[in-house]
Design a protein around this motif. Structure first.
Motif, PDB file in Angstrom:
ATOM      1  N   UNK A 217      -2.567  -3.025   4.459  1.00  0.00           N
ATOM      2  CA  UNK A 217      -1.737  -2.341   4.273  1.00  0.00           C
ATOM      3  C   UNK A 217      -0.543  -3.867   3.127  1.00  0.00           C
ATOM      4  N   UNK A 245      -4.861  -2.692  -1.876  1.00  0.00           N
ATOM      5  CA  UNK A 245      -3.095  -3.326  -1.928  1.00  0.00           C
ATOM      6  C   UNK A 245      -3.202  -4.862  -2.355  1.00  0.00           C
ATOM      7  N   UNK A 274      -5.182   3.392  -7.613  1.00  0.00           N
ATOM      8  CA  UNK A 274      -4.002   3.929  -6.798  1.00  0.00           C
ATOM      9  C   UNK A 274      -3.173   2.401  -7.457  1.00  0.00           C
TER      10      UNK A 274
ATOM     11  N   UNK B 126      -4.420  16.854   5.933  1.00  0.00           N
ATOM     12  CA  UNK B 126      -5.829  16.334   5.084  1.00  0.00           C
ATOM     13  C   UNK B 126      -6.419  17.916   4.683  1.00  0.00           C
ATOM     14  N   UNK B 131      -8.450  14.558   1.754  1.00  0.00           N
ATOM     15  CA  UNK B 131      -9.045  13.228   2.378  1.00  0.00           C
ATOM     16  C   UNK B 131      -8.556  11.918   1.542  1.00  0.00           C
ATOM     17  N   UNK B 132      -8.837  12.025   0.309  1.00  0.00           N
ATOM     18  CA  UNK B 132      -8.827  11.555  -0.724  1.00  0.00           C
ATOM     19  C   UNK B 132      -7.719  10.655  -0.757  1.00  0.00           C
ATOM     20  N   UNK B 133      -8.334   9.113  -1.341  1.00  0.00           N
ATOM     21  CA  UNK B 133      -6.645   8.332  -1.430  1.00  0.00           C
ATOM     22  C   UNK B 133      -5.889   8.621  -3.281  1.00  0.00           C
ATOM     23  N   UNK B 135      -3.257   8.768  -5.926  1.00  0.00           N
ATOM     24  CA  UNK B 135      -1.893   7.224  -7.038  1.00  0.00           C
ATOM     25  C   UNK B 135      -0.614   8.438  -6.722  1.00  0.00           C
ATOM     26  N   UNK B 222       5.869   2.953   0.718  1.00  0.00           N
ATOM     27  CA  UNK B 222       4.758   2.514   0.661  1.00  0.00           C
ATOM     28  C   UNK B 222       3.330   2.945   0.098  1.00  0.00           C
ATOM     29  N   UNK B 224       3.293   4.296  -3.068  1.00  0.00           N
ATOM     30  CA  UNK B 224       3.300   3.950  -4.244  1.00  0.00           C
ATOM     31  C   UNK B 224       2.192   1.983  -4.373  1.00  0.00           C
ATOM     32  N   UNK B 226       0.016   1.146  -2.338  1.00  0.00           N
ATOM     33  CA  UNK B 226      -1.360   1.373  -1.681  1.00  0.00           C
ATOM     34  C   UNK B 226      -1.950   2.288  -2.261  1.00  0.00           C
ATOM     35  N   UNK B 227      -1.577   3.595  -2.767  1.00  0.00           N
ATOM     36  CA  UNK B 227      -2.308   5.140  -2.263  1.00  0.00           C
ATOM     37  C   UNK B 227      -1.614   5.806  -1.429  1.00  0.00           C
ATOM     38  N   UNK B 229      -2.522   7.810   1.403  1.00  0.00           N
ATOM     39  CA  UNK B 229      -4.454   8.148   2.536  1.00  0.00           C
ATOM     40  C   UNK B 229      -3.603   8.093   3.533  1.00  0.00           C
ATOM     41  N   UNK B 230      -4.567   8.309   4.354  1.00  0.00           N
ATOM     42  CA  UNK B 230      -5.043   8.146   5.724  1.00  0.00           C
ATOM     43  C   UNK B 230      -3.935   6.807   6.455  1.00  0.00           C
ATOM     44  N   UNK B 231      -4.392   5.662   5.760  1.00  0.00           N
ATOM     45  CA  UNK B 231      -4.391   5.012   6.446  1.00  0.00           C
ATOM     46  C   UNK B 231      -2.745   4.416   6.660  1.00  0.00           C
ATOM     47  N   UNK B 232      -1.665   5.215   5.910  1.00  0.00           N
ATOM     48  CA  UNK B 232      -0.360   4.857   5.692  1.00  0.00           C
ATOM     49  C   UNK B 232       0.440   5.279   6.571  1.00  0.00           C
ATOM     50  N   UNK B 234      -0.623   4.741   9.934  1.00  0.00           N
ATOM     51  CA  UNK B 234      -1.022   2.769  10.177  1.00  0.00           C
ATOM     52  C   UNK B 234       0.272   1.991  10.259  1.00  0.00           C
ATOM     53  N   UNK B 235       0.918   2.510   9.115  1.00  0.00           N
ATOM     54  CA  UNK B 235       2.051   1.695   9.148  1.00  0.00           C
ATOM     55  C   UNK B 235       3.606   1.760  10.141  1.00  0.00           C
TER      56      UNK B 235
END
Lengths: 439, 309
Positions: A217, A245, A274, B126, B131-133, B135, B222, B224, B226-227, B229-232, B234-235
């Motif tokens: 990320x 990213x 994205x 979700x 679950x799609x990424x 933008x 964040x 903007x 990476x898009x 998505x779920x991994x957001x 994890x920040x």
């Protein structure tokens, strides 16, 4: 209290019902395909089109052809969340399903593939890790039950260097050039490193390896190093959010996108959208065509979606990873068709499917019959070569769609194959495997 | 080896001072982004004394809701307002279904409840938006430009400015308003706060709603990049060393901790990373935070905990 109980019962009931509805019926005599999918979790944007591609191709074969030579396909999804532990659990859960057990497994994760390799030989269920997994499995003498055709990470890395040489005017121009490999800090991400290092020695370019930790990320430090290094070319082995990213960061340091090439897991629609206009010009390797203009897609829209193109689009038809799954599913189906040629038109066991995979010969004429002429390349697997070292092609994002921008680029087999055989021999020695003889 | 660790990196810094300055500036800007995530944790910890495991998922949920509304044709300004409203409603829901039933329970019970909450929010997000990424573009400029050889990005500067404003507003809110003082009283002791007439439930709703809004700002910044998505979600892992370093109860601590972690990990990755094969910044941030813990267990700005036995 009653209302609360009713609501809870309703939720439980609905959940149970949906679970049943999600599992296709397993009829007697069907050819069973287990599906390890990841429709949830951090890698779901990649997992969803892959799962839909497999599901649609199997459905197409049933609806259009009545199955594989009359043998209907059944399939069942098991959610792995791209988690190795869950993937192994799914394998154990599904391996004995269907009238003849699982036909073959497509793990769609290098981590899961590594765990399943020793199990496959014991359970006699073949693994097809198409373009991922353990590269050394290309040596069929050691890895009898594992297949990774049409090409591997090592072959892909060599084809990338071949592509750079083509763009720069020959291999001699590589001397003194700077190439960076931005890679996921995992077994998968590091797969291309040995090949790139070997080729750096051979051709004299300066290689810099830049690892990015999961999930990727935040990559400012990596791209600051790129900005300082000023490499001529950047190759990326990324996955999931790392790709989006990286593309955005490359654009923000004004790196020339024409010289930024991702591997085939770094070039899906979800990777570039994205990043917006910053992704224009970004390239990636692939081994099949993009888009939904191929005959097989027309068949899918007609026979799976009843002609409803908008519904097909909503289910990812024509996206890069969807198309990859269609190619992958086709390989599995054709392997069973090949096996039926020897063992008869009935549901095949894992052992028979393994034979079919090893004797698979998909010619250009056959691809035309399948509606895939030009979509991917012919493949001929053998006992000794489970990879086939197929070529790659480069696609480029124009802001709206991927387009093929190169001819098929051959891999450097003279470098890669000896490395594969050495790695396979080491694996055999470590695991006390006696390589079989291939005639 | 000693030369590579103790001498060479510093020679490198001295050799290219402009690049070193760029590394530090990028580290500071990244640190503000970490602080944005850490702030949400601090707010909830201050008001309820619980580490909110669901904060990362709240960031995801807020960003998913915003982008989901925009995808359905809602104008950006209206989508922002509606998302804020939804985060307030969510705060009410969390108070109603979860918190009021756990008044005066052990911190670990509340922590476990937030783990459950993270699963519920993740599933809900979700289910609602897929679950799609996705933008996310709300019109923040992202062009890069050079100043004295240092490359800066408009988006990073905008994010840093947003973070600074947010921190200033929250710091004032906590220190100079009645609600802020009530929040701190609730954090100290639920029962005692109740006994002096502080409306515990209202305070919780306010603080969870504010944490949701901070999550929305973090999600926009964040997302903007990476898009969405779920991994957001994890920040949140990036915020942990910031919290350890800055203290779980200090708003200024979150920003200072973020800046130290941001600069520290970037400098470490670029000048010492190659010695370890790269990708050291994630674990280096934790090492840095642990070193601080040795000297100040409560963090740089955290409240010193004295428990009598």
């Amino acid at each position: 209290m009653k209302l609360k109980t009713l609501i809870l019962a309703g939720i439980a009931g609905a959940t149970g019902l949906s679970a049943v509805a999600a599992s296709p019926a397993l009829a007697q005599g069907d050819q069973f395909f287990p599906m390890l999918v990841y429709r949830t979790g951090p890698y779901a944007p990649s997992g969803i089109p892959v799962a839909n591609g497999f599901r649609d191709y199997y459905t197409l074969i049933n609806n259009r052809d009545g199955g594989i030579n009359g043998v209907k396909i059944s399939f069942e999804e098991c959610e792995t969340e791209y988690n190795t532990k869950l993937g192994v659990e799914c394998y154990e859960k599904l391996k004995n399903n269907g009238s003849t057990g699982a036909s073959l497994f497509n793990p769609y994760s290098t981590g899961i593939t590594y765990q399943l390799i020793p199990k496959a030989a014991v359970d006699e269920v073949p693994i097809l890790s198409m373009g991922y997994g353990r590269t050394a499995a290309a040596d069929g003498r050691v890895f009898e039950w594992v297949f990774n055709f049409p090409t591997t990470y090592w072959s892909q890395a060599s084809a990338f260097i071949n592509y750079v040489a083509q763009q720069e005017g020959g291999f001699e121009k590589l001397k003194g050039m700077k190439i960076a490999h931005v890679h996921h800090n995992s077994a998968y991400g590091k797969e291309a490193n040995p090949t790139l290092e070997a080729l750096a020695k051979k051709f004299g370019y300066k290689l810099t390896l830049l690892a990015v930790d999961h999930p990727g990320q935040e990559q400012k430090a990596t791209w600051l190093q790129i900005r300082r290094l000023k490499p001529d070319w950047v190759f990326m082995s990324g996955w999931g959010v790392m790709n989006q990213v990286a593309i955005k960061e490359a654009a923000s340091i004004n790196f020339k996108m024409d010289n930024f090439v991702g591997n085939w897991w770094s070039g899906s629609d979800a990777d570039v959208i994205p990043a917006g206009k910053g992704a224009v010009g970004y390239k990636s390797a692939t081994f099949h065509g993009p888009g939904a203009a191929w005959q097989v897609h027309k068949d899918i829209v007609k026979h799976v979606y009843g002609g409803d193109e908008s519904k097909a689009k909503a289910n990812n038809v024509g996206e890069v990873l969807y198309n990859r799954a269609v190619v992958n599913a086709m390989f599995g189906v054709e392997a069973i068709r090949t096996a039926q040629g020897k063992f008869g038109n009935k549901a095949m066991t894992g052992k028979q499917v393994r034979w079919g995979l090893e004797n698979l010969n998909i010619t250009e004429a056959r691809l035309k019959d399948l509606g895939m002429e030009g979509f991917t390349r012919a493949v001929k697997v053998s006992c000794i070569d489970h990879e086939t070292g197929g070529p790659i092609v480069i696609q480029q994002w124009d802001g709206a769609k991927w387009s093929i921008v190169s001819d098929w680029i051959p891999t450097l087999r003279d470098v890669v194959r000896p490395m594969v055989e050495t790695a396979a021999a080491n694996y055999a020695a470590e695991n006390k495997i006696t390589p079989r003889t291939c005639n | 080896m000693l030369y590579d660790v103790l001498i060479a990196p510093f020679l490198d810094m001295a050799d290219s001072p402009v690049f070193f300055a760029e590394v530090v500036i990028v580290g500071l800007l990244t640190g503000v982004m970490y602080s944005l995530v850490a702030l949400g944790f601090v707010l909830i910890f201050k008001a309820s004394g619980v580490f909110n495991f669901a904060q990362g998922v709240m960031v995801l949920f807020a960003a998913l809701t915003l982008v989901g509304l925009m995808e359905h044709g809602v104008p950006t300004w209206l989508a922002l307002i509606l998302t804020v409203v939804i985060m307030v409603v969510l705060a009410y829901g969390i108070e109603w279904f979860m918190l009021r039933r756990l008044v005066n329970q052990e911190g670990i019970i509340l922590f476990m409840a937030t783990i459950g909450l993270s699963f519920v929010l993740q599933g809900l997000g979700e289910t609602m938006w897929g679950s799609n990424v996705k933008a996310l573009d709300i019109g923040i400029p992202d062009a890069s430009f050079e100043v004295s050889g240092i490359l800066l990005n408009e988006f990073d500067l905008f994010a840093a400015a947003s973070g600074a404003v947010l921190v200033a507003v929250l710091a004032v809110f906590f220190h100079y308003t009645r609600i802020g003082r009530a929040l701190r009283a609730v954090a100290d002791d639920h029962q005692a706060a109740l006994s002096v007439g502080i409306p515990l439930k209202t305070i919780w709703v306010i603080v969870w709603a504010v944490a949701g809004m901070v999550g929305l700002v973090a999600g926009i910044m964040w997302g903007a990049k990476s898009g969405v998505q779920f991994s957001l979600s994890l920040i949140a892992l990036k915020a942990l060393p910031v919290l350890i370093l800055g203290g779980f109860t200090s708003v200024p601590g979150a920003i200072v901790g973020g800046l130290i972690i941001g600069v520290g990990e970037k400098v470490a990755e670029i000048y010492w990373g190659p010695l370890f094969g790269g990708a050291i910044e994630n674990w280096f941030a934790y090492v840095l935070a642990l070193v601080f813990l040795l000297f100040r267990p409560q963090g740089l700005f955290g409240e010193r905990i004295i428990e009598r036995v």
